[in-house]
Design an enzyme around this catalytic site. Sequence first.
Site, mmCIF file in Angstrom:
data_model
loop_
_atom_site.group_PDB
_atom_site.id
_atom_site.type_symbol
_atom_site.label_atom_id
_atom_site.label_comp_id
_atom_site.label_asym_id
_atom_site.label_seq_id
_atom_site.Cartn_x
_atom_site.Cartn_y
_atom_site.Cartn_z
ATOM 1 N N CYS A 89 0.839 -1.194 0.000
ATOM 2 C CA CYS A 89 0.000 0.000 0.000
ATOM 3 C C CYS A 89 0.879 1.252 0.000
ATOM 4 O O CYS A 89 1.457 1.594 -1.026
ATOM 5 C CB CYS A 89 -0.965 -0.032 1.185
ATOM 6 S SG CYS A 89 -2.354 1.120 1.027
ATOM 7 N N GLU B 104 -1.139 -9.501 3.395
ATOM 8 C CA GLU B 104 -1.016 -10.079 4.740
ATOM 9 C C GLU B 104 -2.360 -10.472 5.326
ATOM 10 O O GLU B 104 -2.438 -11.331 6.215
ATOM 11 C CB GLU B 104 -0.317 -9.088 5.676
ATOM 12 C CG GLU B 104 -1.137 -7.891 6.109
ATOM 13 C CD GLU B 104 -1.105 -6.735 5.124
ATOM 14 O OE1 GLU B 104 -1.569 -5.633 5.476
ATOM 15 O OE2 GLU B 104 -0.625 -6.934 3.984
ATOM 16 N N HIS C 240 -3.322 -5.542 0.248
ATOM 17 C CA HIS C 240 -2.756 -6.011 1.521
ATOM 18 C C HIS C 240 -2.736 -7.540 1.541
ATOM 19 O O HIS C 240 -3.670 -8.178 2.030
ATOM 20 C CB HIS C 240 -3.582 -5.482 2.693
ATOM 21 C CG HIS C 240 -3.460 -4.015 2.917
ATOM 22 N ND1 HIS C 240 -2.580 -3.463 3.832
ATOM 23 C CD2 HIS C 240 -4.086 -2.963 2.320
ATOM 24 C CE1 HIS C 240 -2.680 -2.145 3.804
ATOM 25 N NE2 HIS C 240 -3.588 -1.812 2.900
#
Length: 718
Positions: free
Chosen positions: A515, A635, A633
């Site tokens: 990001c 993760e 994202h």
Amino acid sequence: MAASSSWSPSVVGSDLKRSEDRRGPCSPAVVPLPIQLQLLLLLPITYRNLEKMKYVVVTSGVVSGLGNGVAASSIGVVLKASGLRVTFIKIGKLFTCLPEHTIHMDRCTALRFTLPRKDPYLNTDARTMSPSERGEVFVLDDGSEVDMDLGNYERFLDVELTGDNKITTGKIYQALILSFSLQPDNVCKLVIRFLRCGVSFTPCMTLAACDRQGEKRRLSRENSTGLSVVPHVTDAIQEWIERVALMPVDGIEGQPDVCIVELGGTTGDIESRPFIEALSQFSYRSADNNFCLVHVSLVPLIDIVGEQKTKPTQFSVQNLRELGLTPNLLACRSATPLNKNVKQKLSQFCHVPVECIVSLTNVPNIWHVPSLLIDQKGHEAILGVLGLSRLAMEPKLDTWMNIARTCHKLHAPVRIAVVGKCTNVSNAYHSILEAMLHASVACHRRLSVDWVPASDLDEETSDESPDLHEKAWSLLKGADGVLVPGGFGGHQGVGGEILAAKYARENNVPYLGICLGMQVAVIEFARSVLGLKDANSTEFDAGTRHPCLVAMPEACLGSRRTYFRTVDCKSAKLYGNVKYVDERHRHRYEVNPEMVGELESAGVKFVGTDEAENRMEVLELPWHPYFVGVQFHPELKSRPGKPSPLFMGLIAAASSGLLDDGSMLQSPAGGVENGHGSGPVPIKVVSRSSGSGYASGGGLDLEEGVLGVHVSGAALAH
């Protein structure tokens, strides 16, 4: 209270969110606002059949931070291992703060609004919560912004939750006010517009003029004089739980078998009273063997006398019973296992059978908690209360525990420097840490994390605090890889992140930008390679002559599809040579389309875009060992045993030779060995403290190789 005479809004939660096409770029609402307003019409509450659904409610007492979230997740793991389908609901309180602002719409209506920060006024989600105070904001597939507990549930059970799986006081009050209000349509539109902007409000509407001529919305079907906590709020809470409990979260059709409801906070909190009352009514209404209450409490060990004290738990249970709830099982947090006399004393004063009292002692890592429940037959107690003893199989956690024990065999180190704005609080990047842990175990590496405050890398810091400046650069230069995560408002620390991206690019250090991490890489490249010294994002400099990043027409939230322009790139190969991937987004700025051609002519390759190829999603430097920036994202969808491919690439590139041999780029990453894995994986982590502003294991003093950082479970791992 008769169910037939109680009314509550049937449209709450994510039903109020805009409908979007998840396959392509961010799009405006498909459902027009007038239809959304029609959804706010008052409809009778429908109490569903409670005879089939089983509920396990988890509460906590004495003090906060005992790890009731980890306890709830572990119960879910054990029940799932017993062959049952499980879903989760988290009840929490979210607050805002700033002086209130009252807007008088007319003589009979007043709405009191607050800008989101931190006083006891209600919020509907976690979008405006400070990560330094409440941890990271976790984004779900449907675009809901929730707290990190739901990420914990998703990682433990490998499920995909929705915004409805999180209940807040703000959501309940918002739904009630918008459904029961007598306001004209234009006021409803104003309220919805304010809510979408993150502004919360308190229910201070003047309700004296309810019988005004021409009003079409009635306060209730009984024409009562106002909204009440009982029955309106409590009914809305119960209806929400019943509705969401029927929704599958494991990708399989059909309703789940058990719904685990975690009540956040501590028993006795004034903010929890409506929820406690709702759960008390809910337990009374539930059929026999359909409701089980697990209470997580503290049994402290007084070092001076060497004795375990039961009074805190006794008072906590007493308080819970005064509020109308009686625990079926006690999960006692203690430094050492409870002895027989302590269990008998708790059983006598708390009215809980001895066999229904389990010890949650300190363990090497939180992945051992499910085995604690099984070893003490806690699962049998829960299944017995729910009447599922004959239907459930014996839980099998052999694979889980085998992987848990492998963490102690990892010795080859890999050091990653995380350069961010809120590195003094590791919970602000909790999913980042978890994803790195998953990937490091898959690569058979022991992870060391150096938290580097981005602002300490700035040249200004060298004059103000030369020691911090030197220490930050020492950590950065000593790392095997660099990760720059997403940021949280403001331009503080951006300069340091740009310097970190420059260092990684010029020194061939593996780099992953997420990001904001991708955006600062674009800014750095434009300044250093293109020679545009004032290149910047309009977020940080609205008047820049060379805007590398510009504001989007609308915020991009939730799962979006990213298409690879070519499979001949590291990112596509790590994902398994796929044509597209679905990842979760949370951003408001994007790469300026007018500068894409200039950047690519200088060497940057945007290998991933949206379907229309207007928005740049994945950036790579082809000549670099591993320099990847992504607008999404990754993760958030990493799982133990199924790590994120991009994190696998970072750890492999940072581990000498793992990425160079090509094996990591030939098949989809994921798994502990040979791309295949099963069950969550516990990880060793070494988190080195570097002084002021640096996190060390989420505030814990960790010994080398011991994991102690996890969602609300730091107290569970020692």
